[in-house]
Design an enzyme around this catalytic site. Structure first.
Site, PDB file in Angstrom:
ATOM      1  N   CYS A 108       0.804  -1.223   0.000  1.00  0.00           N
ATOM      2  CA  CYS A 108       0.000   0.000   0.000  1.00  0.00           C
ATOM      3  C   CYS A 108       0.837   1.273   0.000  1.00  0.00           C
ATOM      4  O   CYS A 108       0.511   2.232  -0.725  1.00  0.00           O
ATOM      5  CB  CYS A 108      -0.983   0.025   1.175  1.00  0.00           C
ATOM      6  SG  CYS A 108      -0.312  -0.562   2.724  1.00  0.00           S
ATOM      7  N   HIS A 161      -5.714   0.060  -1.456  1.00  0.00           N
ATOM      8  CA  HIS A 161      -6.037  -1.336  -1.204  1.00  0.00           C
ATOM      9  C   HIS A 161      -7.046  -1.901  -2.196  1.00  0.00           C
ATOM     10  O   HIS A 161      -7.391  -3.065  -2.135  1.00  0.00           O
ATOM     11  CB  HIS A 161      -6.577  -1.523   0.214  1.00  0.00           C
ATOM     12  CG  HIS A 161      -5.623  -1.062   1.266  1.00  0.00           C
ATOM     13  ND1 HIS A 161      -5.592   0.237   1.723  1.00  0.00           N
ATOM     14  CD2 HIS A 161      -4.642  -1.715   1.929  1.00  0.00           C
ATOM     15  CE1 HIS A 161      -4.636   0.362   2.642  1.00  0.00           C
ATOM     16  NE2 HIS A 161      -4.044  -0.799   2.783  1.00  0.00           N
ATOM     17  N   ASP A 178      -7.668   5.169  -1.860  1.00  0.00           N
ATOM     18  CA  ASP A 178      -7.333   3.939  -1.173  1.00  0.00           C
ATOM     19  C   ASP A 178      -6.513   3.012  -2.074  1.00  0.00           C
ATOM     20  O   ASP A 178      -7.022   2.522  -3.082  1.00  0.00           O
ATOM     21  CB  ASP A 178      -8.632   3.239  -0.761  1.00  0.00           C
ATOM     22  CG  ASP A 178      -8.359   2.021   0.088  1.00  0.00           C
ATOM     23  OD1 ASP A 178      -9.336   1.366   0.488  1.00  0.00           O
ATOM     24  OD2 ASP A 178      -7.174   1.716   0.364  1.00  0.00           O
TER      25      ASP A 178
END
Lengths: 461, 440
Positions: B299, B425, B423
């Protein structure tokens, strides 16, 4: 279920006449148009005699297959778009019927191979690949028709239906257009480069562009499966209006290159193109394909003929500007179709007429041969040269091509509003600068030096 | 990001014109003359009657130099907005390409795309076909000029007028290309000129410049300086580098990454709060992209990639977005990690991100420490002023998670704050719909 052949009644007459005149083996070709369901035959022409005066052979063994197929190839050059050589016919006595089938098979495959070799385009999946072999027994007059799939030489012949009908091509729509050409082929530095080869390679590239070009018919893009006639109505006479064909090229994405060249070849000018379609219900896409193929055919035929002529006359290709043979049209008697031929600069209507008689076995009076479709540029007289008179003392010329021509003289110069020089212009061997032109002719010495001259050729020398 | 002007339409014409230079000699003046002559020929073609404009995704063909003949339904005096209307609604013919569900957020109907074609069936001369043979040794230099010009037209302007301006723009672009080619000529080799569009701050608007391919931005600095002066642009940030080129709405990106997906969202309602967002363009980097399975550990790498993409696309660096391996190698190079680090699946944190940005891009970054995640809400003023001043994305890492902050919705009065997070992810594909739906 075999294919169906709809044959023009005049063809029946022709074939019958052939049988009554000769008692021996007769071969010939059949011409018409393919379509997905059935094919239309509009003309039959017997193979011309090899030597004048010789008696036609009685047996199939005497038949010269190369001669028959060469006839087919030369005739295929005389067909505008949409028409093609559909197959071969043989007229024999009854005892040779069986052998005739084998000969027909050989001839059909050989003919197709020879004709497709010179083409710049290939048959697609959608094209009909069946060609016809017709056998007529001279005694019983019975016609046996079979088709051969030229894509599969090992396939067996399939029976087909042969039906006569009158007025087959009566209302076939025609597409016409003039195509501007401006092709440039660099020649490599090594002087052993074959001229004809370079032209062939260059034409193949051009043909690829042509195939992917955008074609508008009556303003609508023809890449659809819509019918040709959508939106059009018949006029008062019941005829369909003319189709307007526009072809455009998307700009080229050639990669950047820099090379040293030993010379160059340029093909330039305007080609007159034509294609016949068997039905208004044809898809726009197929119509566009027909006219594009005619464009490719006419250019490749002409360049082929030019080099063949060179070979025969042992020329060296010459320098400067050489005219390519001009396309002329002649109507096919009894139909609304026209066939075409190519005329070299030193030929005339008489030669064209002779060729029609020899190749296609029909007579055409000289005055019916239409030579006005394309403009001649060649060793001719310029009958009228229009000089634009400008500001009293300036003569403004509009450019045109001058080819190597004989010495000529200006007979008359009339400075009216439209100065006309009739007669001939002195030989100039391609003036490199307009200065040359001005100096050799005193009365033209007042000409402006940014020259172009427009020449309207109306008669031949 | 560019706000589309509702009262104007952009007409963009693209094509590829063949340039053929016959160089009889190789000395400088010869070459220059030959190139100029070749460009003259191209300009003549563009102003001839054979030029055709084809409006993309429509059956319309226009002949701008023939008194603006058109194929159907529209005339010279049709207003631009009517043309746009027809394109939006789609033609009722084949219907294959009727795209009624145009994504409003794309707004791609404010650009009318046109392709250039040349008609062959309008000869404009009477000449039988001939074969000409020249046996002069010469150099042939040929290329396809990638013309790409735009004009802006008002909604109510007639298309006839707009199209003739487009032809004028084509001619002037060819002149620009000619000067670019002549400026960068070396011997007989010519560089292909390429047009770039830049959306400069109002009132200048859209501007097109021609750069030669193969010459890096660094070598064109003097030219750019001239242009900065001409357009009165500040000298402290890049406007005219290739990376700054305006990206037309509706055009796909060559690399396939999504750009600024946050623009597809609207911010939540918060009393008395103002949004402070990232300025400029970044591309969205996340798990599983580029066939790299970094699910669970990558990440921070992805967040770093997003930040690098910002610097590249604003023109601060020409370096492409680094891969995981390149990031790891950079850390090894600065001595922060042992050489066994490369190829491993180890996490990195903010300190490492700072080191890599410095090593690979020469960027100095500031680290803001908060002892607890919940303390971030007190940093509202800091964050807001960062977005106003620098406008770069912020990487936030702590513990085992990393995210990218793209903006804050902050109220100066109440201190209330909301964070706009990108994000890394996310494991799906580059689909704007999917990406924005997932927003909590």
């Amino acid at each position: 279920m075999g294919r169906g052949y709809i044959v023009e009644a005049l063809v029946e007459q022709y074939l019958v006449n052939l049988q009554t005149v000769h008692a021996s083996c007769i071969s010939g070709i059949l011409i018409g148009q393919c379509s997905s369901q059935r094919d239309y035959v509009v003309l039959a022409a017997q193979t011309p005699q090899k030597d004048c005066g010789a008696v036609r052979g009685c047996s199939l063994g005497d038949l010269d297959a190369d001669w028959v197929t060469e006839h087919g190839r030369q005739v295929s050059r005389m067909l505008p778009g949409g028409l093609s050589v559909l197959g071969v016919f043989l007229i024999t006595s009854p005892d040779l019927s069986k052998e005739a089938q084998n000969t027909l098979r050989k001839l059909v495959y050989a003919m197709e191979k020879l004709i497709s070799m010179g083409r710049l385009w290939n048959l697609t999946e959608e094209d009909v690949s069946e060609r016809v072999g017709l056998h007529i027994c001279s005694k019983t007059k019975k016609a046996v028709c079979r088709t051969f799939d030229v894509r599969d030489p090992k396939s067996s012949a399939r029976p087909a239906d042969w039906k006569y009908q009158s007025g087959v091509s009566d209302s076939w729509p025609v597409l016409k257009c003039s195509v501007d050409l401006d092709l440039y082929f660099p020649l490599s530095e090594t002087s052993s480069e074959n001229l004809e080869n370079s032209v062939k390679i260059g034409l193949q590239k051009w043909a690829k562009q042509m195939e992917s070009s955008v074609c508008l018919i009556n303003g609508k893009h023809s890449d659809s499966d819509a019918e040709l006639l959508t939106g059009l109505r018949k006029n008062a006479k019941g005829h369909h209006p003319n189709f307007r064909v526009q072809i455009m090229l998307p700009m080229q994405r050639s990669s950047a290159a820099a090379e040293a060249c030993g010379g160059s070849l340029t093909l330039a000018g305007v080609l007159q193109c034509r294609a016949y379609l068997h039905s208004h219900k044809l898809k726009a896409r197929q119509a566009a394909e027909a006219i594009k193929r005619d464009i490719m055919n006419t250019l490749s035929s002409r360049t082929e003929m030019f080099f063949e002529d060179l070979l025969i006359n042992e020329g060296d290709g010459g320098k400067g500007i050489q005219p390519l043979p001009q396309r002329v049209f002649a109507p096919l008697p009894g139909t609304s179709l026209s066939l075409c031929d190519y005329m070299f600069p030193d030929e005339g209507a008489a030669e064209v007429g002779e060729r029609f008689k020899e190749m296609l076995d029909f007579d055409i009076p000289e005055e019916q041969i239409d030579m006005t479709q394309e403009v001649i540029t060649g060793k001719f007289l310029w009958h009228h040269i229009f000089l634009y008179y400008y500001y009293d003392t300036l003569l403004y010329f509009s450019r045109y091509l001058m080819l190597g021509h004989d010495v000529v003289e200006v007979l008359h110069l009339d400075f009216g509003r439209w100065p006309v020089v009739s007669g001939t212009l002195p030989s100039l061997n391609l003036p490199r600068t307009t200065n040359e032109l001005a100096c050799t002719h005193p009365f033209l010495s007042r000409a402006v030096i940014a020259l172009h001259f427009t020449l309207l050729v109306t008669t031949r020398f | 990001m560019v706000a589309s002007d509702r009262s104007a339409i952009i007409l963009r014409a693209r094509g590829s014109l063949e340039l053929r230079c016959l160089l009889d000699g190789t000395d400088g003046s010869h070459v220059q003359k030959a190139v100029s002559r070749a460009f003259e020929r191209v300009r003549a073609r563009v102003t001839s009657q054979a030029l055709v404009f084809r409006v993309r995704d429509s059956p319309m063909f226009i002949w701008p130099n023939k008194g603006c003949q058109v194929t159907e339904g529209i005339a010279e005096t049709t207003a631009c907005k009517d043309l746009q209307q027809r394109l939006r609604s789609g033609e009722p013919d084949g219907g294959k390409r009727s795209s009624k569900k145009k994504d409003k957020r794309n707004g791609d109907t404010s650009v009318i795309n046109i392709d250039l074609l040349m008609e062959l069936t309008e000869p404009g001369r009477e000449a039988g076909p001939t074969l000409t043979r020249r046996e002069v040794r010469h150099h042939l230099a040929q290329m396809a000029l990638p013309v790409d010009c735009v004009v802006t037209a008002g909604m109510d302007d007639g298309i006839g007028d707009a199209f003739s301006r487009l032809v004028g723009a084509l001619c002037s672009q060819l002149t620009d290309m000619e000067s670019a080619v002549l400026r960068h000529i070396s011997g007989t080799s010519l560089l292909v000129p390429q047009p770039f569009h830049f959306h400069l701050p109002e009132p200048t608007g859209l501007v097109t410049l021609v750069y030669p391919t193969g010459v890096p931005d660094a070598q064109l600095e003097s030219f750019r300086k001239e242009m900065h002066v001409r357009f009165a642009l500040p000298e402290d940030r890049p406007y005219l580098r290739r990376a700054n080129a305006y990206h037309f709405p509706g055009e796909p990106f060559k690399d396939g990454y999504l750009r600024n997906p946050h623009l597809a969202l609207s911010h939540p309602a918060l009393e008395d709060a103002k949004p402070f967002l990232v300025q400029g363009v970044y591309s969205y980097h996340h798990y599983m992209q580029d066939r790299m399975d970094d699910s669970g550990w990558g990440c921070a790498y992805r967040s770093l990639q997003t930040i690098c993409s910002w610097f590249q696309q604003q023109g601060y660096t020409e370096r492409v977005v680094p891969s995981h391996k390149e990031i790891q190698q950079a850390l090894v190079d600065v001595g922060d990690k042992p050489s066994s680090f490369v190829g491993s699946r180890q996490w990195i944190g903010s300190i490492e991100v700072q080191a890599v940005l410095d090593q690979l891009l020469g960027i100095t970054s500031r680290i803001l420490f908060v002892s607890q995640g919940s303390e971030l809400v007190n940093q509202g003023r800091e964050l807001a002023s960062h977005f106003q001043r620098e406008g770069t994305p912020i990487m936030i890492g702590g513990g085992v998670l990393a995210h990218t902050i793209l903006g804050v919705l902050w109220s100066e009065t109440t201190g209330d704050i909301r964070f706009l997070i990108l994000d890394p992810h996310y494991t799906g594909g580059e689909d704007l719909q999917l990406v924005t739906d997932k927003v909590a």
